[in-house]
Design a protein around this motif. Sequence first.
Motif, PDB file in Angstrom:
ATOM      1  N   ARG A   1     -20.034 -39.996 -33.227  1.00 39.75           N
ATOM      2  CA  ARG A   1     -18.555 -39.355 -33.226  1.00 39.75           C
ATOM      3  C   ARG A   1     -18.153 -38.777 -32.250  1.00 39.75           C
ATOM      4  NH1 ARG A   1     -21.871 -39.327 -38.363  1.00 39.75           N
ATOM      5  NH2 ARG A   1     -22.173 -36.681 -38.265  1.00 39.75           N
ATOM      6  N   PRO A   2     -17.380 -38.944 -32.161  1.00 34.65           N
ATOM      7  CA  PRO A   2     -16.139 -38.357 -31.174  1.00 34.65           C
ATOM      8  C   PRO A   2     -16.565 -36.870 -31.517  1.00 34.65           C
ATOM      9  CG  PRO A   2     -15.231 -40.109 -31.110  1.00 34.65           C
ATOM     10  CD  PRO A   2     -15.940 -40.074 -32.868  1.00 34.65           C
ATOM     11  N   VAL A   3     -16.738 -35.706 -30.533  1.00 32.79           N
ATOM     12  CA  VAL A   3     -16.476 -33.928 -30.593  1.00 32.79           C
ATOM     13  C   VAL A   3     -16.036 -33.479 -28.864  1.00 32.79           C
ATOM     14  CG1 VAL A   3     -18.379 -34.149 -31.922  1.00 32.79           C
ATOM     15  CG2 VAL A   3     -18.761 -33.490 -29.556  1.00 32.79           C
ATOM     16  N   ALA A   4     -15.469 -32.582 -29.124  1.00 29.74           N
ATOM     17  CA  ALA A   4     -14.422 -31.812 -28.432  1.00 29.74           C
ATOM     18  C   ALA A   4     -15.384 -31.834 -27.024  1.00 29.74           C
ATOM     19  CB  ALA A   4     -13.829 -30.627 -28.830  1.00 29.74           C
ATOM     20  N   TRP A   5     -14.717 -32.231 -25.850  1.00 28.93           N
ATOM     21  CA  TRP A   5     -14.922 -31.682 -24.415  1.00 28.93           C
ATOM     22  C   TRP A   5     -14.720 -30.310 -24.220  1.00 28.93           C
ATOM     23  CZ3 TRP A   5     -12.154 -30.782 -20.458  1.00 28.93           C
ATOM     24  CH2 TRP A   5     -12.403 -30.482 -19.009  1.00 28.93           C
ATOM     25  N   GLY A   6     -15.462 -30.073 -23.692  1.00 25.51           N
ATOM     26  CA  GLY A   6     -14.777 -28.414 -23.040  1.00 25.51           C
ATOM     27  C   GLY A   6     -15.335 -27.473 -24.080  1.00 25.51           C
ATOM     28  N   ALA A   7     -15.818 -27.379 -25.606  1.00 31.97           N
ATOM     29  CA  ALA A   7     -16.091 -26.467 -26.180  1.00 31.97           C
ATOM     30  C   ALA A   7     -16.724 -26.084 -26.918  1.00 31.97           C
ATOM     31  CB  ALA A   7     -14.376 -27.194 -27.536  1.00 31.97           C
ATOM     32  N   PRO A   8     -17.046 -25.199 -27.690  1.00 30.73           N
ATOM     33  CA  PRO A   8     -18.166 -25.586 -27.929  1.00 30.73           C
ATOM     34  C   PRO A   8     -18.427 -26.283 -29.332  1.00 30.73           C
ATOM     35  CG  PRO A   8     -17.058 -22.751 -27.996  1.00 30.73           C
ATOM     36  CD  PRO A   8     -16.613 -23.913 -28.028  1.00 30.73           C
ATOM     37  N   VAL A   9     -19.735 -26.799 -30.139  1.00 36.02           N
ATOM     38  CA  VAL A   9     -19.948 -28.148 -30.695  1.00 36.02           C
ATOM     39  C   VAL A   9     -21.084 -27.457 -31.194  1.00 36.02           C
ATOM     40  CG1 VAL A   9     -17.959 -29.907 -30.118  1.00 36.02           C
ATOM     41  CG2 VAL A   9     -20.277 -29.477 -29.226  1.00 36.02           C
ATOM     42  N   ARG A  10     -20.976 -27.802 -32.519  1.00 32.93           N
ATOM     43  CA  ARG A  10     -22.765 -28.086 -33.655  1.00 32.93           C
ATOM     44  C   ARG A  10     -22.639 -28.815 -33.521  1.00 32.93           C
ATOM     45  NH1 ARG A  10     -22.258 -23.572 -36.510  1.00 32.93           N
ATOM     46  NH2 ARG A  10     -19.800 -22.497 -37.161  1.00 32.93           N
ATOM     47  N   VAL A  11     -23.888 -29.348 -32.628  1.00 28.50           N
ATOM     48  CA  VAL A  11     -25.317 -30.279 -32.744  1.00 28.50           C
ATOM     49  C   VAL A  11     -26.737 -29.882 -33.527  1.00 28.50           C
ATOM     50  CG1 VAL A  11     -26.792 -31.740 -30.822  1.00 28.50           C
ATOM     51  CG2 VAL A  11     -24.943 -30.876 -29.977  1.00 28.50           C
ATOM     52  N   PRO A  12     -26.119 -31.365 -34.909  1.00 29.00           N
ATOM     53  CA  PRO A  12     -26.991 -30.868 -35.870  1.00 29.00           C
ATOM     54  C   PRO A  12     -29.143 -31.165 -35.400  1.00 29.00           C
ATOM     55  CG  PRO A  12     -25.638 -32.228 -36.489  1.00 29.00           C
ATOM     56  CD  PRO A  12     -25.061 -31.744 -35.010  1.00 29.00           C
ATOM     57  N   ALA A  13     -29.612 -30.577 -36.110  1.00 33.62           N
ATOM     58  CA  ALA A  13     -31.378 -31.113 -36.087  1.00 33.62           C
ATOM     59  C   ALA A  13     -31.318 -32.366 -35.596  1.00 33.62           C
ATOM     60  CB  ALA A  13     -32.098 -30.085 -36.839  1.00 33.62           C
ATOM     61  N   GLY A  14     -31.925 -33.237 -34.540  1.00 26.05           N
ATOM     62  CA  GLY A  14     -32.681 -34.486 -34.550  1.00 26.05           C
ATOM     63  C   GLY A  14     -30.912 -35.136 -34.200  1.00 26.05           C
ATOM     64  N   ALA A  15     -29.747 -34.743 -34.098  1.00 26.07           N
ATOM     65  CA  ALA A  15     -29.045 -35.697 -33.916  1.00 26.07           C
ATOM     66  C   ALA A  15     -28.800 -35.514 -32.071  1.00 26.07           C
ATOM     67  CB  ALA A  15     -27.428 -34.896 -34.065  1.00 26.07           C
ATOM     68  N   VAL A  16     -28.771 -37.439 -31.604  1.00 26.38           N
ATOM     69  CA  VAL A  16     -28.034 -37.180 -30.691  1.00 26.38           C
ATOM     70  C   VAL A  16     -27.000 -36.935 -30.260  1.00 26.38           C
ATOM     71  CG1 VAL A  16     -27.192 -38.498 -28.201  1.00 26.38           C
ATOM     72  CG2 VAL A  16     -29.656 -38.787 -30.274  1.00 26.38           C
ATOM     73  N   LEU A  17     -26.788 -35.517 -29.075  1.00 29.69           N
ATOM     74  CA  LEU A  17     -25.420 -35.792 -28.197  1.00 29.69           C
ATOM     75  C   LEU A  17     -24.851 -36.375 -26.833  1.00 29.69           C
ATOM     76  CD1 LEU A  17     -23.323 -33.617 -27.165  1.00 29.69           C
ATOM     77  CD2 LEU A  17     -24.858 -31.786 -26.158  1.00 29.69           C
ATOM     78  N   ASP A  18     -24.362 -37.098 -27.108  1.00 23.53           N
ATOM     79  CA  ASP A  18     -23.856 -37.685 -25.899  1.00 23.53           C
ATOM     80  C   ASP A  18     -22.884 -37.534 -25.304  1.00 23.53           C
ATOM     81  OD1 ASP A  18     -25.422 -41.312 -24.973  1.00 23.53           O
ATOM     82  OD2 ASP A  18     -23.107 -40.610 -24.464  1.00 23.53           O
ATOM     83  N   VAL A  19     -23.394 -37.967 -23.464  1.00 22.64           N
ATOM     84  CA  VAL A  19     -22.010 -37.522 -22.923  1.00 22.64           C
ATOM     85  C   VAL A  19     -22.004 -38.175 -21.889  1.00 22.64           C
ATOM     86  CG1 VAL A  19     -21.938 -35.556 -20.538  1.00 22.64           C
ATOM     87  CG2 VAL A  19     -23.135 -34.543 -22.572  1.00 22.64           C
ATOM     88  N   GLY A  20     -20.829 -39.335 -21.781  1.00 22.62           N
ATOM     89  CA  GLY A  20     -20.104 -40.517 -21.475  1.00 22.62           C
ATOM     90  C   GLY A  20     -20.194 -40.076 -19.854  1.00 22.62           C
ATOM     91  N   PRO A  21     -19.692 -41.320 -19.340  1.00 20.43           N
ATOM     92  CA  PRO A  21     -19.555 -40.899 -18.168  1.00 20.43           C
ATOM     93  C   PRO A  21     -18.272 -40.249 -17.437  1.00 20.43           C
ATOM     94  CG  PRO A  21     -20.313 -43.821 -18.688  1.00 20.43           C
ATOM     95  CD  PRO A  21     -19.681 -42.748 -19.695  1.00 20.43           C
ATOM     96  N   ALA A  22     -18.396 -40.059 -16.291  1.00 22.01           N
ATOM     97  CA  ALA A  22     -17.392 -39.102 -15.840  1.00 22.01           C
ATOM     98  C   ALA A  22     -16.321 -39.600 -15.750  1.00 22.01           C
ATOM     99  CB  ALA A  22     -17.803 -38.398 -14.513  1.00 22.01           C
ATOM    100  N   LEU A  23     -15.342 -39.324 -16.729  1.00 20.69           N
ATOM    101  CA  LEU A  23     -13.370 -40.120 -16.485  1.00 20.69           C
ATOM    102  C   LEU A  23     -13.085 -39.679 -15.253  1.00 20.69           C
ATOM    103  CD1 LEU A  23     -12.956 -39.862 -19.996  1.00 20.69           C
ATOM    104  CD2 LEU A  23     -13.573 -41.639 -19.182  1.00 20.69           C
ATOM    105  N   HIS A  24     -13.226 -38.449 -14.729  1.00 21.10           N
ATOM    106  CA  HIS A  24     -12.509 -37.855 -13.775  1.00 21.10           C
ATOM    107  C   HIS A  24     -13.984 -36.440 -13.309  1.00 21.10           C
ATOM    108  CE1 HIS A  24     -11.279 -34.057 -15.548  1.00 21.10           C
ATOM    109  NE2 HIS A  24     -10.784 -35.154 -16.520  1.00 21.10           N
ATOM    110  N   GLY A  25     -14.064 -36.528 -12.052  1.00 26.92           N
ATOM    111  CA  GLY A  25     -14.967 -35.711 -11.505  1.00 26.92           C
ATOM    112  C   GLY A  25     -16.190 -35.774 -11.459  1.00 26.92           C
ATOM    113  N   VAL A  26     -17.168 -35.731 -10.873  1.00 22.57           N
ATOM    114  CA  VAL A  26     -18.110 -35.531 -10.485  1.00 22.57           C
ATOM    115  C   VAL A  26     -19.771 -35.131 -11.572  1.00 22.57           C
ATOM    116  CG1 VAL A  26     -20.111 -35.993  -9.490  1.00 22.57           C
ATOM    117  CG2 VAL A  26     -17.705 -36.067  -7.961  1.00 22.57           C
ATOM    118  N   ARG A  27     -19.429 -34.160 -11.160  1.00 25.07           N
ATOM    119  CA  ARG A  27     -20.701 -32.964 -11.946  1.00 25.07           C
ATOM    120  C   ARG A  27     -20.278 -32.597 -13.718  1.00 25.07           C
ATOM    121  NH1 ARG A  27     -21.416 -33.256  -6.819  1.00 25.07           N
ATOM    122  NH2 ARG A  27     -23.431 -34.281  -6.346  1.00 25.07           N
TER     123      ARG A  27
END
Lengths: 230, 290
Positions: free
Chosen positions: B91-117
């Motif tokens: 499920r999409p969540v906010a970039w650049g702001a705090p998000v709650r990740v429940p125990a056992g959930a997968v936090l997926d950081v997608g490929p950079a749309l701009h920038g490198v790191r």
Amino acid sequence: MLPAGPHALLVELADGERAEAFHAELLRRRERGALPGVREIVPGARTVLLDGIEDGTGREGRVPAGRGRARDRLACDLLSWPIPPLRREEQDAVEIPVVYDGPDLEEVAALWGVRADEVPGLHSRTAFRVAFCGFAPGFGYLTGLPERLYVPRRATPRTRVPAGALALAGPYTGVYPRPSPGGWQLIGRMVDPAVLWDPRREPAALLGPGTRVRFVVPEPVPPPRTEPRR
Amino acid sequence: MTAVRNGLLHVVRPGALTTVQDAGRPGWAHLGVGRSGALDAPAARLANRLAGNAPGAALLETTVTGCAVRPDRPVVAVVGGAGCRVTVDGRPVAWGAPVRVPAGAVLDVGPALHGVRGYLAFAGGLEPDPVLGSRSADLLSGIGPAPLSEGDTLPLGEPAGRPPAYGPTAPWPGAPAELVLPLHPGPRDTWFTPAALHTLTTAAYRVSPHSNRIGLRTEGPALERAREGELPSEGMVLGAIQVPPDGLPVVFLNDHPTTGGYPVVGVVPETALAKAAQAVPGTPVRFVRA
């Protein structure tokens, strides 16, 4: 006295000996608290780099106007320092047990104009000193060989030199702390390379700048007695 | 041994290169150990601040392709730096702001749309064993935690008293469309011809795809040397513009060697290097006199 950006100075000395003496003086002054805030003091072959020279008093909001001012003040100060010559016997030498059986032993012997079995004696009788570090954590550039024993780097570097390899290039001797590519001439190996670098130990590097070093060939272990002692 | 009582972060997808970084390891250059630390330091500090951490807490630095992790306890995370899509269990969540990740959930950081790191800060930080006072991975000298591999686990730290900064998101600097790098000449600018120095400050360079945490490599006109021969090894600073025999400037970044034998034509101040960390290959580069 060469600027290296707004907060660093590269001090160039006439030769390696004077660079070592200048480095030793910097450390003595820092020990006494007579050196302004400097994050890194990095000796090189003929230079000492002073990096991270703090502006002002170090307190927030007390940085004087004009960047690099502390750097320039320090540069002026350094010019007036009397630098005592290196004292060779300030500390005991670290003894490093080695076996002289490297793949380039014959080639080095030929370059030196001696037999291969004369290389260990010539090398291990030399009083070495760590002029500076680099290349990898714990890798020291050791000076001390007389000029007639300088050898060139290998024409083609090896893709992998094992940890502990005892190597020569130009005026330097070094021991590889971990496996890496390398173009130096390999004349032997250190018996226990693990002691060269251990970040959990103080100091982490066995061979920090200024350390005196002697290579020793361990005495052969006497054969075990055939009969247990009563 | 590191205590794991605060939970573990499991690595589901390590991405091209994901490392643990903090404020770095200054003060050991004389032993051949570089400073390391997050390449985009302001982005790392901001991610930590939004997560309620101290500015130098250890976090993850991703490279281009993001990564995916699964905490075994609920955790607040902040993904910043390079812009990207972020999901929690798809499920999409906010970039650049705090998000709650429940125990056992997968936090997926997608490929950079701009920038490198990209930077992933977790409330409480990451706590692999420090080496010489820092948890940063140093790729050149191979100290600190190894780059992440699938199946690795990293100890999470205990969240500090400070609450994460929910609310309006902070402004994040973007990736530069053009990288302008101020330079202070020296220490070895006299090893180059006046024409080469003119070329350096007027010609168009581009970020080379061979850039990494050690250096920002450039493509463009080669700089001509005024004197040949080898430079005896000397100390190198962060931001040094080293010129190897091919004549193409390399700007030293955090994992740079502590000593080197190629002349340094100028030095880019540290404050200008964060943008270099986010410049994608092909980005135009202009060196200007500071």
